[in-house]
Design a protein around this motif. Structure first.
Motif, mmCIF file in Angstrom:
data_model
loop_
_atom_site.group_PDB
_atom_site.id
_atom_site.type_symbol
_atom_site.label_atom_id
_atom_site.label_comp_id
_atom_site.label_asym_id
_atom_site.label_seq_id
_atom_site.Cartn_x
_atom_site.Cartn_y
_atom_site.Cartn_z
ATOM 1 N N ALA A 129 -98.718 -68.342 -34.831
ATOM 2 C CA ALA A 129 -98.452 -66.760 -33.801
ATOM 3 C C ALA A 129 -98.993 -65.504 -34.168
ATOM 4 N N ASP A 130 -99.202 -65.867 -35.482
ATOM 5 C CA ASP A 130 -99.988 -64.388 -35.659
ATOM 6 C C ASP A 130 -101.085 -64.169 -35.470
ATOM 7 N N GLU A 131 -101.748 -64.655 -34.965
ATOM 8 C CA GLU A 131 -103.462 -65.653 -34.572
ATOM 9 C C GLU A 131 -103.073 -64.795 -32.914
ATOM 10 N N VAL A 132 -101.835 -65.326 -32.275
ATOM 11 C CA VAL A 132 -102.216 -65.419 -30.636
ATOM 12 C C VAL A 132 -100.933 -64.004 -30.792
ATOM 13 N N LEU A 133 -100.023 -63.821 -31.255
ATOM 14 C CA LEU A 133 -99.198 -62.660 -30.723
ATOM 15 C C LEU A 133 -99.840 -61.315 -30.369
ATOM 16 N N PRO A 134 -101.286 -60.876 -31.236
ATOM 17 C CA PRO A 134 -101.523 -59.754 -31.210
ATOM 18 C C PRO A 134 -102.373 -59.785 -29.520
ATOM 19 N N VAL A 135 -102.829 -61.205 -29.134
ATOM 20 C CA VAL A 135 -103.504 -61.503 -27.473
ATOM 21 C C VAL A 135 -102.312 -61.360 -26.805
ATOM 22 N N ILE B 148 -93.010 -71.426 -30.243
ATOM 23 C CA ILE B 148 -94.452 -71.505 -30.768
ATOM 24 C C ILE B 148 -94.736 -69.596 -31.760
ATOM 25 N N LEU B 149 -94.553 -68.590 -30.555
ATOM 26 C CA LEU B 149 -94.188 -66.956 -30.871
ATOM 27 C C LEU B 149 -93.100 -66.946 -31.775
ATOM 28 N N CYS B 150 -92.295 -67.290 -31.615
ATOM 29 C CA CYS B 150 -91.139 -66.974 -32.228
ATOM 30 C C CYS B 150 -90.803 -67.209 -33.690
ATOM 31 N N GLY B 151 -91.708 -68.348 -33.839
ATOM 32 C CA GLY B 151 -91.582 -69.606 -35.456
ATOM 33 C C GLY B 151 -90.770 -70.237 -35.452
ATOM 34 N N VAL B 152 -90.302 -70.849 -34.080
ATOM 35 C CA VAL B 152 -89.249 -72.232 -34.476
ATOM 36 C C VAL B 152 -90.275 -73.300 -34.773
ATOM 37 N N ILE B 153 -91.584 -73.473 -33.429
ATOM 38 C CA ILE B 153 -92.450 -74.395 -33.700
ATOM 39 C C ILE B 153 -93.519 -73.507 -35.083
ATOM 40 N N GLY B 154 -93.849 -74.120 -36.057
ATOM 41 C CA GLY B 154 -94.885 -73.237 -37.207
ATOM 42 C C GLY B 154 -96.217 -73.662 -37.279
ATOM 43 N N LEU C 16 -101.161 -75.152 -22.488
ATOM 44 C CA LEU C 16 -101.138 -74.375 -24.232
ATOM 45 C C LEU C 16 -102.592 -74.078 -24.499
ATOM 46 N N GLU C 17 -102.952 -74.940 -24.499
ATOM 47 C CA GLU C 17 -104.343 -75.260 -25.520
ATOM 48 C C GLU C 17 -105.243 -74.101 -24.740
ATOM 49 N N GLN C 18 -105.470 -74.332 -23.537
ATOM 50 C CA GLN C 18 -106.330 -73.487 -22.700
ATOM 51 C C GLN C 18 -105.901 -71.980 -22.866
ATOM 52 N N LYS C 19 -104.474 -71.359 -23.113
ATOM 53 C CA LYS C 19 -104.139 -70.134 -24.172
ATOM 54 C C LYS C 19 -104.340 -69.716 -25.359
ATOM 55 N N GLY C 20 -104.937 -71.264 -26.611
ATOM 56 C CA GLY C 20 -104.802 -70.740 -27.633
ATOM 57 C C GLY C 20 -103.497 -70.882 -28.388
ATOM 58 N N MET C 21 -102.160 -71.312 -27.879
ATOM 59 C CA MET C 21 -101.004 -72.246 -28.140
ATOM 60 C C MET C 21 -101.020 -72.969 -29.592
ATOM 61 N N CYS C 22 -101.777 -74.071 -29.323
ATOM 62 C CA CYS C 22 -101.892 -74.988 -29.373
ATOM 63 C C CYS C 22 -103.784 -75.442 -30.467
ATOM 64 N N TYR C 23 -103.928 -76.664 -31.208
ATOM 65 C CA TYR C 23 -104.971 -77.386 -30.010
ATOM 66 C C TYR C 23 -104.838 -78.774 -31.164
ATOM 67 N N SER C 24 -106.074 -79.880 -30.703
ATOM 68 C CA SER C 24 -106.005 -80.855 -31.046
ATOM 69 C C SER C 24 -106.930 -81.276 -31.182
ATOM 70 N N VAL C 25 -106.015 -82.164 -32.148
ATOM 71 C CA VAL C 25 -106.901 -83.052 -33.685
ATOM 72 C C VAL C 25 -107.276 -84.752 -32.904
ATOM 73 N N ALA C 26 -108.664 -84.882 -33.027
ATOM 74 C CA ALA C 26 -109.012 -86.250 -32.685
ATOM 75 C C ALA C 26 -108.046 -87.578 -33.159
#
Length: 125
Positions: free
Chosen positions: A79-85, A25-31, A60-70
């Motif tokens: 990535a640009d949202e989580v990279l600063p963290v 996710i961070l390197c952009g392979v998963i957009g 992953l979700e706890q780290k903010g790297m992904c999110y769930s959609v019911a």
């Protein structure tokens, strides 16, 4: 999917999986907004228990790297949202290492020389 399990690694399987997905996710392979494989399909691909995949996705979700959609699954965060963290976490860790180094008498020059050598080698320690 570009995930390989190393059974000699001392880390639990879910940590290996979440770590690799985080890297992708961070390197952009998963957009950003891209669906992660379903728990069931990734478990089948890796031949491991679906509960292990679920635990990896939860981490992953706890780290903010992904999110769930019911009803739709999990999706990669931008990535640009989580990279600063992640950068802040890294520099906080680095500060701790620098403090420890100074306590054992390692100089700033020794640290910078070491870092420079490792970057020249490509960071492959």
């Amino acid at each position: 999917m570009l995930i390989e399990i190393d059974y000699r690694d001392k880390r639990p399987l879910y940590e290996q999986i979440s770590g690799k997905l985080e890297e992708l996710i961070l390197c952009g392979v998963i957009g950003a907004g891209e669906a992660l494989p379903s728990v069931r399909s990734l478990a089948m691909d890796l031949s491991i228990n679906p509960n292990t995949i679920q635990k990896a996705y939860d981490a992953l979700e706890q780290k903010g790297m992904c999110y769930s959609v019911a009803g739709r699954g999990r999706f990669a965060a931008a990535a640009d949202e989580v990279l600063p963290v992640k950068k802040k976490e890294f520099f906080d860790e680095l500060l701790g290492v620098i403090v420890k180094a100074s306590k054992v008498g390692i100089t700033e020059k020794e640290i910078t020389d070491f870092i420079h050598e490792e970057f020249v080698k490509g960071g492959n320690v």
